[in-house]
Design an enzyme around this catalytic site. Structure first.
Site, short mmCIF file in Angstrom:
data_model
loop_
_atom_site.label_atom_id
_atom_site.label_comp_id
_atom_site.label_asym_id
_atom_site.label_seq_id
_atom_site.Cartn_x
_atom_site.Cartn_y
_atom_site.Cartn_z
N HIS A 1 5.23 -9.93 -4.22
CA HIS A 1 4.76 -9.53 -5.57
C HIS A 1 4.34 -8.11 -5.63
O HIS A 1 3.59 -7.71 -4.64
CB HIS A 1 3.66 -10.50 -6.19
CG HIS A 1 4.27 -12.09 -6.10
ND1 HIS A 1 4.04 -12.92 -4.80
CD2 HIS A 1 5.12 -12.73 -6.74
CE1 HIS A 1 4.40 -13.94 -5.10
NE2 HIS A 1 5.66 -14.11 -6.08
N ASP B 1 1.06 -8.58 -2.64
CA ASP B 1 1.27 -9.34 -1.40
C ASP B 1 2.86 -9.32 -0.95
O ASP B 1 3.63 -8.36 -1.20
CB ASP B 1 0.76 -10.77 -1.89
CG ASP B 1 1.50 -11.72 -2.92
OD1 ASP B 1 3.02 -11.06 -3.18
OD2 ASP B 1 1.19 -12.38 -3.49
N SER C 1 7.39 -16.38 -10.46
CA SER C 1 6.11 -15.81 -10.13
C SER C 1 6.00 -14.25 -10.71
O SER C 1 4.78 -13.72 -10.69
CB SER C 1 5.74 -15.71 -8.70
OG SER C 1 7.08 -15.10 -8.08
#
Length: 372
Positions: free
Chosen positions: A340, A337, A51
């Protein structure tokens, strides 16, 4: 600030913008890139991992474990959710910009068939091991198979073998992988993971990554860039898992073992493989410094996420639930978040990767690597 009904309305009103932007991206991606590309002045970029680098591949996975296809992801730069886990651009996006490349599309994006500038294979939640979130991500071995498919298409697309060989040998292959393998090792009840000691498990992760690197090398790849694993044992999502609010030391221990092993194996590969060149960004140290002393790097908040819920906003439900917390200004936050970073943070770290000093990017930075 709590977002309930207002948030749902915002998501609905942004959906038309997202749809139009998505259609525009398809039109851009289907335009023939070979019309403008030249092997003499272009460096292709092939992106692998998780990610940290995913530009939206998980949007196209039916059973994806993680997606960032809802508002407020993308709010700062793109103004719509692209599938990137941030409010804006990621490290590879900035690298692409400095290489004078377009934003590279996710491999699974429909209509994407031109690869002379590269492509993004990364998948949120993926690990170096097939077993890590199996069936809900594009694991590293599958990413490698996609890369081989792209190679075959490039062989057919380009006019001659010399042009193809020049493209692949000059290309930069970027990696961010391993963090999910260690989080799963600690948080999963699976006996598959628990049957190995920490040292054995790290060896298996590193071994699989090494095999993938060697396969890319066999296919002509010579230039590689690696982001080592960040201090995820102390990220908002791991702190939220700990009843004390402290770091998950077992995750931290595994990550430190991995980062040391990664440095050693890359040194060995440079001796073993003729022409193999690499650069490593010390993501662990760079991010730790910003978490512990955010104000020194232009942030107000280093250990609480901008978007999420629960302690440290550490529950990864940004944009998903009917009610969650969202900060007013992402530029004040290190984390967007629970796991991240914000675009501002990624921009800083990308600059270190691109042109940082040897204490943070070794044996040399990407800019120097690409001049070799």
């Amino acid at each position: 600030m709590k977002y309930g009904l207002k948030l749902k309305m915002a998501i609905t009103s942004s959906s038309h913008i997202y749809f139009l932007a998505f259609c525009l991206s398809l039109l851009i991606s289907t335009h023939s890139q070979t019309d403008l590309w030249s092997p003499e002045n272009s460096v292709a970029l092939f992106i692998f991992g998780d990610s940290l680098f995913d530009a939206g591949n998980n949007n196209y996975l039916k059973n994806a474990s993680l997606r960032a296809d809802v508002w407020p992801y993308g709010e700062t730069f793109f103004k719509y959710p692209t599938g990137r886990f941030s409010d804006g651009r990621l490290i590879p996006d900035f690298i692409a910009e400095w290489l004078k490349l377009p934003l590279l599309p996710p491999y699974l994006q429909p209509g994407n068939h031109d690869y002379v500038y590269g492509v993004n294979f990364a998948s949120a939640g993926a690990g170096a091991l097939v077993e890590t979130r199996h069936g809900t991500v594009i694991d590293l071995n599958t990413q490698l198979s996609y890369f081989k498919d792209v190679n075959e298409k490039l062989r057919q697309q380009l006019s001659d073998a010399e042009t193809y060989n020049k493209l692949i040998s000059k290309a930069l292959h970027l990696f961010s992988v391993g963090g999910n393998d260690y989080v799963v090792y600690v948080t999963s009840n699976s006996t598959v993971f628990k049957s190995f000691s920490k040292e054995e498990y790290v060896g298996i992760v590193i071994g699989n990554l090494t095999s993938v690197i060697k396969e890319i090398y066999k296919n002509g790849g010579r230039r590689f860039g690696f982001v080592n694993i960040g201090p995820y044992g102390c990220a908002p999502f791991t702190r939220a898992l700990n009843t004390s609010g402290g770091c998950l030391e077992e995750v931290t221990a595994l990550i430190k073992l991995h980062n040391r092993a990664l440095s050693k194996v890359l040194e060995d590969l440079q001796e073993e493989l003729k022409g193999f060149e690499y650069s490593v960004l010390d993501f662990y140290t760079s991010l730790s410094k910003r978490m512990n002393k955010p104000s020194q790097y232009g942030f107000k908040v280093g250990k609480v996420a901008c978007c999420g819920s629960g302690p440290f906003r550490g529950i990864l439900d940004c944009g998903v639930k009917h009610e969650y917390e969202l900060c007013n200004d992402p530029t004040e936050y290190l984390f967007f978040d629970s796991a991240h970073l914000t675009e501002k943070a990624y921009n800083q770290l990308a600059k270190l990767f691109w042109s940082g000093s040897p204490d943070v990017t070794w044996p040399y930075n990407l800019k120097t690597l690409l001049k070799a």
